[in-house]
Design a protein around this motif. Structure first.
Motif, mmCIF file in Angstrom:
data_model
loop_
_atom_site.group_PDB
_atom_site.id
_atom_site.type_symbol
_atom_site.label_atom_id
_atom_site.label_comp_id
_atom_site.label_asym_id
_atom_site.label_seq_id
_atom_site.Cartn_x
_atom_site.Cartn_y
_atom_site.Cartn_z
ATOM 1 N N THR A 174 23.433 58.632 -81.442
ATOM 2 C CA THR A 174 24.775 58.259 -81.012
ATOM 3 C C THR A 174 25.477 59.440 -80.345
ATOM 4 N N ALA A 175 25.416 60.604 -80.978
ATOM 5 C CA ALA A 175 26.063 61.794 -80.422
ATOM 6 C C ALA A 175 25.440 62.193 -79.090
ATOM 7 N N LEU A 176 24.132 62.113 -78.996
ATOM 8 C CA LEU A 176 23.439 62.454 -77.754
ATOM 9 C C LEU A 176 23.809 61.486 -76.638
ATOM 10 N N ALA A 177 23.868 60.192 -76.954
ATOM 11 C CA ALA A 177 24.242 59.196 -75.956
ATOM 12 C C ALA A 177 25.666 59.421 -75.457
ATOM 13 N N ILE B 88 27.626 53.264 -78.777
ATOM 14 C CA ILE B 88 27.245 52.091 -79.567
ATOM 15 C C ILE B 88 25.777 51.753 -79.328
ATOM 16 N N LEU B 89 25.343 51.882 -78.084
ATOM 17 C CA LEU B 89 23.940 51.592 -77.760
ATOM 18 C C LEU B 89 22.992 52.687 -78.262
ATOM 19 N N GLY B 90 23.498 53.897 -78.384
ATOM 20 C CA GLY B 90 22.738 55.003 -78.971
ATOM 21 C C GLY B 90 21.449 55.328 -78.243
ATOM 22 N N TRP B 91 20.345 55.258 -78.984
ATOM 23 C CA TRP B 91 19.040 55.653 -78.460
ATOM 24 C C TRP B 91 18.621 54.821 -77.259
ATOM 25 N N LEU B 92 19.072 53.582 -77.140
ATOM 26 C CA LEU B 92 18.707 52.770 -75.980
ATOM 27 C C LEU B 92 19.216 53.412 -74.690
ATOM 28 N N TYR B 93 20.439 53.903 -74.719
ATOM 29 C CA TYR B 93 20.984 54.558 -73.532
ATOM 30 C C TYR B 93 20.281 55.878 -73.258
ATOM 31 N N VAL B 94 19.962 56.627 -74.288
ATOM 32 C CA VAL B 94 19.264 57.905 -74.115
ATOM 33 C C VAL B 94 17.916 57.664 -73.432
ATOM 34 N N ILE B 95 17.186 56.668 -73.885
ATOM 35 C CA ILE B 95 15.877 56.355 -73.286
ATOM 36 C C ILE B 95 16.054 55.883 -71.842
#
Length: 58
Positions: A22-25, A44-51
């Motif tokens: 979450t913080a990374l996104a 809110i999307l978290g890891w999905l956005y990071v990827i």
């Protein structure tokens, strides 16, 4: 007894992984878009956005 300890480690690891994602996104989103609203949505999307960012935006 060891099974309970292993479960506790897995739960704690998952909790920290979600928090870090979450913080990374949020950081990536704000840096890229300069918008607090998009940073919240991407948080809110978290890891999905990071990827997504790693695959398509870099």
């Amino acid at each position: 007894m060891n099974g309970n300890r292993y479960y506790g480690v897995r739960v704690e690891g998952a909790k920290y992984g979600v928090s870090f994602g979450t913080a990374l996104a949020i950081a990536i989103s704000y840096t890229a878009n300069h918008s607090i609203l998009w940073a919240i949505v991407h948080g809110i999307l978290g890891w999905l956005y990071v990827i997504y960012y790693a695959l398509f935006r870099s």
